[in-house]
Design a protein around this motif. Structure first.
Motif, PDB file in Angstrom:
ATOM      1  N   SER A 136       0.831  -1.201   0.000  1.00  0.00           N
ATOM      2  CA  SER A 136       0.000   0.000   0.000  1.00  0.00           C
ATOM      3  C   SER A 136       0.872   1.261   0.000  1.00  0.00           C
ATOM      4  O   SER A 136       0.537   2.258  -0.643  1.00  0.00           O
ATOM      5  CB  SER A 136      -0.928   0.006   1.214  1.00  0.00           C
ATOM      6  OG  SER A 136      -1.885  -1.028   1.126  1.00  0.00           O
ATOM      7  N   TRP A 137       1.979   1.230   0.722  1.00  0.00           N
ATOM      8  CA  TRP A 137       2.891   2.368   0.749  1.00  0.00           C
ATOM      9  C   TRP A 137       3.379   2.698  -0.662  1.00  0.00           C
ATOM     10  O   TRP A 137       3.496   3.864  -1.038  1.00  0.00           O
ATOM     11  CB  TRP A 137       4.067   2.072   1.668  1.00  0.00           C
ATOM     12  CG  TRP A 137       5.169   3.088   1.648  1.00  0.00           C
ATOM     13  CD1 TRP A 137       6.366   2.985   0.991  1.00  0.00           C
ATOM     14  CD2 TRP A 137       5.197   4.353   2.319  1.00  0.00           C
ATOM     15  NE1 TRP A 137       7.127   4.099   1.197  1.00  0.00           N
ATOM     16  CE2 TRP A 137       6.435   4.961   2.012  1.00  0.00           C
ATOM     17  CE3 TRP A 137       4.293   5.027   3.129  1.00  0.00           C
ATOM     18  CZ2 TRP A 137       6.790   6.213   2.501  1.00  0.00           C
ATOM     19  CZ3 TRP A 137       4.640   6.275   3.619  1.00  0.00           C
ATOM     20  CH2 TRP A 137       5.876   6.854   3.303  1.00  0.00           C
ATOM     21  N   GLN A 138       3.634   1.686  -1.442  1.00  0.00           N
ATOM     22  CA  GLN A 138       4.151   1.906  -2.792  1.00  0.00           C
ATOM     23  C   GLN A 138       3.054   2.220  -3.806  1.00  0.00           C
ATOM     24  O   GLN A 138       3.246   3.029  -4.720  1.00  0.00           O
ATOM     25  CB  GLN A 138       4.931   0.664  -3.254  1.00  0.00           C
ATOM     26  CG  GLN A 138       6.199   0.387  -2.481  1.00  0.00           C
ATOM     27  CD  GLN A 138       7.224   1.500  -2.627  1.00  0.00           C
ATOM     28  OE1 GLN A 138       7.266   2.200  -3.637  1.00  0.00           O
ATOM     29  NE2 GLN A 138       8.078   1.659  -1.618  1.00  0.00           N
ATOM     30  N   GLN A 139       1.874   1.601  -3.652  1.00  0.00           N
ATOM     31  CA  GLN A 139       0.867   1.667  -4.716  1.00  0.00           C
ATOM     32  C   GLN A 139      -0.498   2.219  -4.319  1.00  0.00           C
ATOM     33  O   GLN A 139      -1.266   2.629  -5.191  1.00  0.00           O
ATOM     34  CB  GLN A 139       0.655   0.253  -5.286  1.00  0.00           C
ATOM     35  CG  GLN A 139       1.891  -0.366  -5.899  1.00  0.00           C
ATOM     36  CD  GLN A 139       2.314   0.345  -7.180  1.00  0.00           C
ATOM     37  OE1 GLN A 139       1.477   0.816  -7.945  1.00  0.00           O
ATOM     38  NE2 GLN A 139       3.614   0.423  -7.412  1.00  0.00           N
ATOM     39  N   ARG A 140      -0.833   2.219  -3.030  1.00  0.00           N
ATOM     40  CA  ARG A 140      -2.199   2.580  -2.653  1.00  0.00           C
ATOM     41  C   ARG A 140      -2.191   3.579  -1.486  1.00  0.00           C
ATOM     42  O   ARG A 140      -2.482   3.239  -0.350  1.00  0.00           O
ATOM     43  CB  ARG A 140      -3.006   1.324  -2.277  1.00  0.00           C
ATOM     44  CG  ARG A 140      -3.243   0.385  -3.459  1.00  0.00           C
ATOM     45  CD  ARG A 140      -4.175  -0.751  -3.079  1.00  0.00           C
ATOM     46  NE  ARG A 140      -3.612  -1.571  -2.020  1.00  0.00           N
ATOM     47  CZ  ARG A 140      -2.749  -2.559  -2.206  1.00  0.00           C
ATOM     48  NH1 ARG A 140      -2.354  -2.887  -3.427  1.00  0.00           N
ATOM     49  NH2 ARG A 140      -2.292  -3.255  -1.187  1.00  0.00           N
ATOM     50  N   ARG A 141      -1.905   4.815  -1.825  1.00  0.00           N
ATOM     51  CA  ARG A 141      -1.911   5.889  -0.835  1.00  0.00           C
ATOM     52  C   ARG A 141      -3.190   6.715  -0.990  1.00  0.00           C
ATOM     53  O   ARG A 141      -3.714   6.859  -2.096  1.00  0.00           O
ATOM     54  CB  ARG A 141      -0.667   6.767  -0.993  1.00  0.00           C
ATOM     55  CG  ARG A 141       0.632   6.017  -0.696  1.00  0.00           C
ATOM     56  CD  ARG A 141       1.843   6.926  -0.868  1.00  0.00           C
ATOM     57  NE  ARG A 141       1.968   7.410  -2.241  1.00  0.00           N
ATOM     58  CZ  ARG A 141       2.576   6.751  -3.230  1.00  0.00           C
ATOM     59  NH1 ARG A 141       3.120   5.549  -2.989  1.00  0.00           N
ATOM     60  NH2 ARG A 141       2.634   7.259  -4.428  1.00  0.00           N
ATOM     61  N   CYS A 142      -3.669   7.250   0.102  1.00  0.00           N
ATOM     62  CA  CYS A 142      -4.926   7.985   0.071  1.00  0.00           C
ATOM     63  C   CYS A 142      -4.851   9.182   1.003  1.00  0.00           C
ATOM     64  O   CYS A 142      -3.875   9.366   1.740  1.00  0.00           O
ATOM     65  CB  CYS A 142      -6.092   7.076   0.457  1.00  0.00           C
ATOM     66  SG  CYS A 142      -5.974   6.398   2.141  1.00  0.00           S
ATOM     67  N   VAL A 143      -5.893   9.996   0.991  1.00  0.00           N
ATOM     68  CA  VAL A 143      -5.995  11.158   1.872  1.00  0.00           C
ATOM     69  C   VAL A 143      -7.398  11.186   2.467  1.00  0.00           C
ATOM     70  O   VAL A 143      -8.391  11.006   1.751  1.00  0.00           O
ATOM     71  CB  VAL A 143      -5.723  12.468   1.100  1.00  0.00           C
ATOM     72  CG1 VAL A 143      -6.034  13.675   1.968  1.00  0.00           C
ATOM     73  CG2 VAL A 143      -4.272  12.524   0.635  1.00  0.00           C
ATOM     74  N   ILE A 144      -7.474  11.408   3.758  1.00  0.00           N
ATOM     75  CA  ILE A 144      -8.759  11.454   4.451  1.00  0.00           C
ATOM     76  C   ILE A 144      -9.033  12.902   4.849  1.00  0.00           C
ATOM     77  O   ILE A 144      -8.362  13.454   5.730  1.00  0.00           O
ATOM     78  CB  ILE A 144      -8.737  10.551   5.716  1.00  0.00           C
ATOM     79  CG1 ILE A 144      -8.305   9.124   5.365  1.00  0.00           C
ATOM     80  CG2 ILE A 144     -10.112  10.542   6.372  1.00  0.00           C
ATOM     81  CD1 ILE A 144      -6.823   8.856   5.509  1.00  0.00           C
TER      82      ILE A 144
END
Length: 209
Positions: free
Chosen positions: A95-103
């Motif tokens: 997830s660190w490499q490919q699936r980052r998000c912002v809340i």
């Protein structure tokens, strides 16, 4: 540390919340997992929240996600991830490499931690914390897809870092909070997370909640 945040139905947050509520995933999470779709007020672990992430075309979008990565060996989901070890631990590294998000939130809560005369850690006052001159608190996070029976759904965790000098008086961790200008690069799989975290917000308003 971050185990609570607040999302007001403000003019700034309303578009995110309403966009997430319109997604079919929100309906499924309510129907099959009994998760309220309000996504406002005090958001707690396992609650549904509006989260910014890229869609299948790589364009910034908003999705309803549940807070916490499920780990079979634990009794509760993991809601926070330390940025120092995110790329190293198997649970987080992909997830660190490919699936980052912002809340997007109004502010986050933190409880003061202090040691008594015997050295025992105590919990003190509750504080509401938000960036100075920002109408939205953009919490940086990671996400992944989990499965419950035939239902696949996204979950997120909030990234934490060492606190600023001022916040260190309250707790030894704080969420990674980004400026709005860093969102697109942060959520892009081609972004450089180690570089983007250098843009983290460092000036905050701290009030007793």
């Amino acid at each position: 540390m971050c185990t609570r945040f607040y999302a007001a139905l403000s003019p700034e947050l309303r578009p995110y919340i309403e966009a997430a509520q319109k997604k079919k995933t929100a309906e499924y999470l309510m129907r099959y997992l009994a998760k309220p779709t309000t996504m406002t007020g005090e958001i707690r672990p396992t609650d549904m929240a509006a989260v910014i992430a890229p869609n299948k075309h790589g364009v910034r979008s908003v999705f309803p996600m549940l807070w916490g990565f499920y780990v079979e060996s634990l009794h509760k989901p993991l809601v926070n991830c330390r940025i120092e070890t995110a790329k190293l631990k198997p649970l987080w590294s992909d997830s660190w490499q490919q699936r980052r998000c912002v809340i997007p939130a109004s502010y986050y809560y933190e409880w003061q931690h202090y040691s008594d005369i015997n050295g025992k850690v105590k919990t003190g006052d509750k504080f509401a914390i938000q960036p100075c001159d920002f109408k939205i608190t953009y919490l940086a996070g990671l996400y992944r897809i989990e499965k419950f029976r035939d239902l696949k759904y996204p979950v997120f965790a909030v990234l934490t870092k060492t606190p600023t000098a001022k916040l260190q008086e309250i707790h030894d961790r704080m969420p990674l909070i980004l400026p709005e200008s860093a969102i697109d690069e942060w959520i892009s799989p081609d972004g450089e997370p180690n570089k983007i975290i250098e843009t983290a917000v460092s000036d905050f308003i701290i009030e007793k909640a």
